[in-house]
Design a protein around this motif. Structure first.
Motif, PDB file in Angstrom:
ATOM      1  N   ASP A 121      -4.453  -8.124   2.633  1.00  0.00           N
ATOM      2  CA  ASP A 121      -3.874  -6.788   2.509  1.00  0.00           C
ATOM      3  C   ASP A 121      -3.686  -6.528   1.023  1.00  0.00           C
ATOM      4  N   ASN A 122      -4.650  -5.855   0.423  1.00  0.00           N
ATOM      5  CA  ASN A 122      -4.504  -5.516  -0.992  1.00  0.00           C
ATOM      6  C   ASN A 122      -4.594  -4.002  -1.166  1.00  0.00           C
ATOM      7  N   GLU A 123      -4.688  -3.514  -2.362  1.00  0.00           N
ATOM      8  CA  GLU A 123      -4.635  -2.060  -2.549  1.00  0.00           C
ATOM      9  C   GLU A 123      -5.893  -1.344  -2.057  1.00  0.00           C
TER      10      GLU A 123
ATOM     11  N   THR B 176      -7.544  -3.795   4.174  1.00  0.00           N
ATOM     12  CA  THR B 176      -6.913  -4.859   4.959  1.00  0.00           C
ATOM     13  C   THR B 176      -8.008  -5.558   5.760  1.00  0.00           C
TER      14      THR B 176
ATOM     15  N   GLU C 229     -14.880  -3.673  -3.245  1.00  0.00           N
ATOM     16  CA  GLU C 229     -14.752  -5.133  -3.108  1.00  0.00           C
ATOM     17  C   GLU C 229     -15.979  -5.661  -2.354  1.00  0.00           C
TER      18      GLU C 229
END
Lengths: 302, 302
Positions: free
Chosen positions: A127-129, A132, A29
């Motif tokens: 808070d994603n896969e 955080t 990301e």
């Protein structure tokens, strides 16, 4: 994890002194942290594929941390971006940006989603896969947050010799690395821990700018892989820190040492200093793994 | 009169393509016209003594013409400016700037005076002893003005041989160059025109950006020393002008030719063009004294 410094100087932008902006590439990301004037040109110069940006974090509403945002958002429209873009910022920024979009009769070509920060306590804001993100409330002249990015650990590591010995069907491998127990072909139940090992520790990054010396942040950032801590001044000018709510390089070193981080990155240097190597030198007296930020410098942590 | 180009490209700033901003030094007054992102860095690079700035003119509220303003205004405070600063701009800018100053809890260290432009007809917006400035209403997607700067003529020129022949007392010289008639020591009345000549014609500058082709501006700008007229596109892309309300280089040339200006300066080039010399070439077909703007280029007119 890879951190690219786009700018690391305080206050007014000058030809070779860009205000705060950083790109964090973490678990795939791409995040932008602060966005001083000229950030979009820095993104181009550093050849960052900024269409990949999904989240932008703004620490506070002093101009050297956000005046480049409206230009970047406008450029995304000119480039016909369609993907959602999330802005995490103190109260006030949404109104500033929307007023400017309205004045130009030019709304964004993509969903622009504001997340307003107002708490004085640490908050989990993403808070994603993959990761955080938490706020790190700081001590500055106006409401300011740092940000703590933690990659999520990957899958557990398969102990392939053991799995083969036990004659476990390959179809189970995907669930095993996710931590599930499994049965052998003979019906024997195998505990996941006997056939896997822990994944590599996930990297983490704490961004702390702008702030006065604030040791109460130490528990939250203890053990991070990289800590960026502002050091606007050298110890010789420590008296300026009280009024301006900034830190010295030594104070940044103390925070790093107390938090036992892997590496400290120094930045937000005041324009009064010609020889920036003094910052690194001063911090190293208390914490050896200290290094100056520089425009274009990349810090990696695997 | 001296015009310094700080940026002359349209839309998104890139490493070597700065958005619109110009410095006009006219009769000793320093004026900034438009202020795209990064203008303050350009001012430093071009070594402009920008503390001398007294008036800033903003043509319209598209970002590539004003996103650098808030940064410049903030820098003036950091530099402890105390002199008045006047901003002439469309409605909306004052609110945008004040909202950002408020968000940072940082008001300016100097009086910042906004003059809101809203008329669709030419207006005299500045008239002091050195120059006048009028708006030139343009035809763009949002409310937009060009600006016409006219230096005031200097004192009349003393015909020193005649004055000496007539044995006129030196004490009268100051009033003679202001246009007054005078008596000789023998009591003879001398007509001012017999002992002075007209001063050099005062220079003038018309800034016209952004705009669709608008020949109705010609009477207002006829005979100016320098005309900057936007040429976002080449004639080949003239079809894009309707929707975007921009001009081609040829159209800029036609305006210059009709207005019989001394020199045409082209700018606001679209990023789609690699070879900018084509703009100059295209305009020259209709008006020979055409020249491209370039970052850092200085146009002088005495």
């Amino acid at each position: 994890m890879q951190l690219t410094i786009l700018g690391c100087h305080s206050a007014t932008p000058r030809a070779n002194a860009h205000p705060t902006a950083q790109i964090l590439d973490i678990n795939g990301e791409l995040m932008l942290i602060d966005c001083g004037e000229g950030t979009q040109v820095q993104l181009r110069k550093q050849k960052v594929k900024f269409s990949r940006l999904s989240h932008i974090f703004i620490s506070h509403l002093h101009g050297d941390h956000y005046f480049g945002l409206i230009g970047l958002l406008s450029t995304f429209s000119l480039l016909s971006r369609t993907a959602e873009l999330h802005i995490h910022a103190p109260k006030g920024l949404e109104e500033i940006i929307k007023l400017q979009l309205k004045a130009s009769h030019a709304y964004t070509s993509y969903p622009l989603i504001f997340h307003t920060l107002a708490s004085s306590k640490p908050e989990m804001i993403l808070d994603n896969e993959k990761l955080t993100v938490e706020t790190i409330p700081l001590d500055h002249r106006i409401y300011t947050n740092g940000f703590l990015f933690k990659a999520k650990a990957g899958d557990r590591k398969l102990l392939i010799d053991k799995v083969l010995d036990l004659n476990i069907d390959k179809a189970y491998y995907k669930s095993i690395v996710k931590g599930k127990d499994v049965e052998t072909k003979d019906g024997e139940l195998i505990n996941n821990k006997d056939i896997t090992e822990d994944p590599k520790p996930a990297p983490s990054y704490a961004f702390c700018s702008d702030t006065a010396f604030k040791p109460t942040i130490v528990p939250q950032i203890t053990g991070v892989s990289l800590l960026y801590h502002e050091s606007t001044f050298l110890e010789e000018q420590e008296h300026l820190c009280n009024k301006t709510k900034h830190s010295t390089a030594k104070q940044a070193g103390i925070i790093a040492q107390k938090a036992q981080v892997h590496k400290l990155i120094l930045g937000h240097f005041s324009a009064r200093y010609k020889d920036l190597s003094l910052f690194e030198k001063e911090a190293k007296v208390v914490f050896d793994h200290a290094e100056n930020a520089e425009t274009g410098k990349i810090f990696r942590y695997d």
